[in-house]
Enzyme design. Structure first.
Site, PDB file in Angstrom:
ATOM      1  N   ARG A   1       0.813  -1.209   0.000  1.00 14.43           N
ATOM      2  CA  ARG A   1       0.000   0.000   0.000  1.00 14.43           C
ATOM      3  C   ARG A   1       0.852   1.266   0.000  1.00 14.43           C
ATOM      4  O   ARG A   1       0.386   2.339  -0.364  1.00 14.43           O
ATOM      5  CB  ARG A   1      -0.938  -0.026   1.207  1.00 14.43           C
ATOM      6  CG  ARG A   1      -2.130   0.930   1.080  1.00 14.43           C
ATOM      7  CD  ARG A   1      -3.174   0.685   2.139  1.00 14.43           C
ATOM      8  NE  ARG A   1      -2.634   0.773   3.477  1.00 14.43           N
ATOM      9  CZ  ARG A   1      -2.604  -0.231   4.355  1.00 14.43           C
ATOM     10  NH1 ARG A   1      -3.080  -1.426   4.007  1.00 14.43           N
ATOM     11  NH2 ARG A   1      -2.105  -0.061   5.552  1.00 14.43           N
TER      12      ARG A   1
ATOM     13  N   LYS B   1      -5.460  12.726 -17.641  1.00  9.21           N
ATOM     14  CA  LYS B   1      -5.534  13.576 -18.819  1.00  9.21           C
ATOM     15  C   LYS B   1      -4.197  13.600 -19.575  1.00  9.21           C
ATOM     16  O   LYS B   1      -3.816  12.612 -20.167  1.00  9.21           O
ATOM     17  CB  LYS B   1      -5.953  14.987 -18.398  1.00  9.21           C
ATOM     18  CG  LYS B   1      -7.203  15.029 -17.512  1.00  9.21           C
ATOM     19  CD  LYS B   1      -8.432  14.449 -18.175  1.00  9.21           C
ATOM     20  CE  LYS B   1      -9.727  14.830 -17.476  1.00  9.21           C
ATOM     21  NZ  LYS B   1      -9.991  14.121 -16.213  1.00  9.21           N
TER      22      LYS B   1
ATOM     23  N   TYR C   1     -14.048  22.512 -11.329  1.00 12.44           N
ATOM     24  CA  TYR C   1     -14.516  21.220 -11.835  1.00 12.44           C
ATOM     25  C   TYR C   1     -15.759  20.786 -11.070  1.00 12.44           C
ATOM     26  O   TYR C   1     -15.797  20.825  -9.838  1.00 12.44           O
ATOM     27  CB  TYR C   1     -13.360  20.247 -11.639  1.00 12.44           C
ATOM     28  CG  TYR C   1     -13.523  18.812 -12.028  1.00 12.44           C
ATOM     29  CD1 TYR C   1     -14.061  18.436 -13.258  1.00 12.44           C
ATOM     30  CD2 TYR C   1     -13.063  17.820 -11.165  1.00 12.44           C
ATOM     31  CE1 TYR C   1     -14.148  17.099 -13.603  1.00 12.44           C
ATOM     32  CE2 TYR C   1     -13.145  16.473 -11.510  1.00 12.44           C
ATOM     33  CZ  TYR C   1     -13.689  16.125 -12.734  1.00 12.44           C
ATOM     34  OH  TYR C   1     -13.773  14.797 -13.074  1.00 12.44           O
TER      35      TYR C   1
ATOM     36  N   ASP D   1      -6.196  23.073  -8.824  1.00 10.74           N
ATOM     37  CA  ASP D   1      -6.318  22.021  -9.832  1.00 10.74           C
ATOM     38  C   ASP D   1      -5.580  22.531 -11.061  1.00 10.74           C
ATOM     39  O   ASP D   1      -6.044  23.430 -11.768  1.00 10.74           O
ATOM     40  CB  ASP D   1      -7.796  21.770 -10.132  1.00 10.74           C
ATOM     41  CG  ASP D   1      -8.007  20.626 -11.120  1.00 10.74           C
ATOM     42  OD1 ASP D   1      -7.058  20.288 -11.858  1.00 10.74           O
ATOM     43  OD2 ASP D   1      -9.125  20.086 -11.169  1.00 10.74           O
TER      44      ASP D   1
END
Length: 403
Positions: free
Chosen positions: A63, A214, A117, A189
């Protein structure tokens, strides 16, 4: 030794060399995909020592990652001047929410740019609200109103540049400076330009968030997000992600790392094509407004020129005096543009969108516009030939204007 990070290298070089400083770089170009949930120790003493060494590069448990994830984090950190580290998340939204949860506590106030967003807005009005965190939307173009929105409980500011869908370019250094003066943390962002085109920490932000889905992934086949910060907030981000159990698969990390290597040349090509297409749209009488920060004469272009060293293929335009049916005729007639969410891949996309449902403060249509100039389309320009894309758009406009 091959690879290795050197702050003296220019960004294009760091895209290639970042995350290649490990032992593997002496033998192979790309790090192998380390699939492992269990890491082994040579002794009880080593087991105890590793538990206290919570950092990348130290085996502990799957993890916390392994060489494939560490290489990607290291490469992303090298691209963000001022960053002490980068935390990976299973999606861009997970990065946004994970970063906000690392900063905010019950009773805090979060200021959210009104053009953020939509899922960021939903997190503020939904999940964060259930945790007792108050949200307030603000117009990032109105510095006076923004400063007045702060109170003694304001802990963080969520920014985005350019604004989602409508592409406003706000003065990030000024917004971040006001937040810092008020004792608040600024998160941004930065998916549109990435650290390659806009080094957010250098411009005053505390935490830079990117949807790696993206541009960095670049091939529309992987979901991932990241958050980069200086030492203090990086430690908070890392601990928060571990407590939430956020982890990315090594296979996905390898895909994103591969995409990172070519991001610079892809962005350069897509930006050039997008600018040419934006200029073509701007000359059409059936287009009311082109919302493209890179296009001279558009609102926000001067700030974009001042603060950015690059752009991308994402921009929007508003039809002149048309309705939704006309907009749908245009989009449905396109052959090379797919209809779908996301952006930043190698393929072009067109997305019709309505602004009113995702705005609380900023007017739409904008002040000074015609009341009928409200129906918009977002384009994500891919790697196709720009002249073919323009011909495809011309077909779409012809279909729209048939009635």
């Amino acid at each position: 030794m091959a690879g290795g990070d050197d702050s003296r290298d220019r960004p294009a070089t760091r895209l290639v060399t970042g995350g290649r400083g490990g032992d593997f770089a002496q033998h192979v170009v790309n790090p192998p995909v380390w699939r492992a949930s269990t890491h082994l120790y040579s002794s009880c003493a080593e087991l105890k020592a590793r538990k206290a060494q919570n950092r990348d590069g130290q085996f502990f448990y799957g993890r916390r990652g392994a060489p494939t994830q560490w290489a990607l984090s290291e490469a992303l950190t090298a691209l963000e001047p001022g960053a002490a580290g980068t935390v990976l998340y299973p999606s861009g939204l997970a990065a946004l929410v994970g970063a906000l949860l690392a900063v905010l506590r019950s009773g805090d106030v979060l200021l959210v740019a009104d053009n953020a967003y939509d899922p960021t807005r939903n997190a503020a009005t939904g999940l964060l609200k259930t945790f007792g965190i108050e949200h307030r939307f603000f117009d990032p173009l109105d510095l006076e109103a923004y400063e007045a929105a702060f109170c003694d409980r304001t802990r963080a500011v969520m920014l985005e540049v350019p604004g989602s869908l409508t592409m406003e370019v706000c003065d990030i250094p000024a917004l971040a400076r006001i937040a810092r003066d008020k004792g608040a943390v600024s998160l941004v962002d930065n998916t549109w330009a990435t650290a390659l085109g806009f080094p957010a920490l250098e411009h005053g932000c505390d935490i830079a968030i990117t949807a790696l889905t993206k541009h960095v992934g670049g091939h529309s086949d992987v979901m991932m997000g990241s958050a980069s910060a200086g030492e203090h907030w990086y430690r908070r981000l890392r601990l928060g992600a571990q407590q939430l159990g956020h982890v990315v698969s090594p296979d996905d990390a390898a895909l994103v790392l591969r995409g990172l290597r070519t991001m610079g040349v892809r962005l350069e090509h897509q930006s050039a094509s997008a600018l040419a297409i934006a200029e073509w749209l701007d000359a059409r009488c059936d287009v009311a407004h082109v919302l493209a920060p890179m296009l001279p004469g558009t609102p926000g272009h001067a700030i974009w020129q001042r603060d950015f060293s690059g752009g991308c293929g994402l921009f929007s335009f508003v039809l002149k005096g048309r309705d939704d049916a006309a907009r749908c005729r245009l989009v449905d007639a396109l052959r090379l543009f797919g209809i779908g969410y996301s952006w930043g891949g190698f393929e072009s996309l067109a997305l019709p969108f309505d602004v009113e449902p995702v705005r609380s403060v900023m007017p739409w249509p904008r002040e000074g516009w015609g009341v009928e100039d409200r129906y918009a389309i977002r384009l994500s320009i891919g790697l196709e030939d720009k002249d073919d894309l323009i011909a495809d758009l011309a077909r779409g406009f012809a279909a729209m204007n048939e009635r």
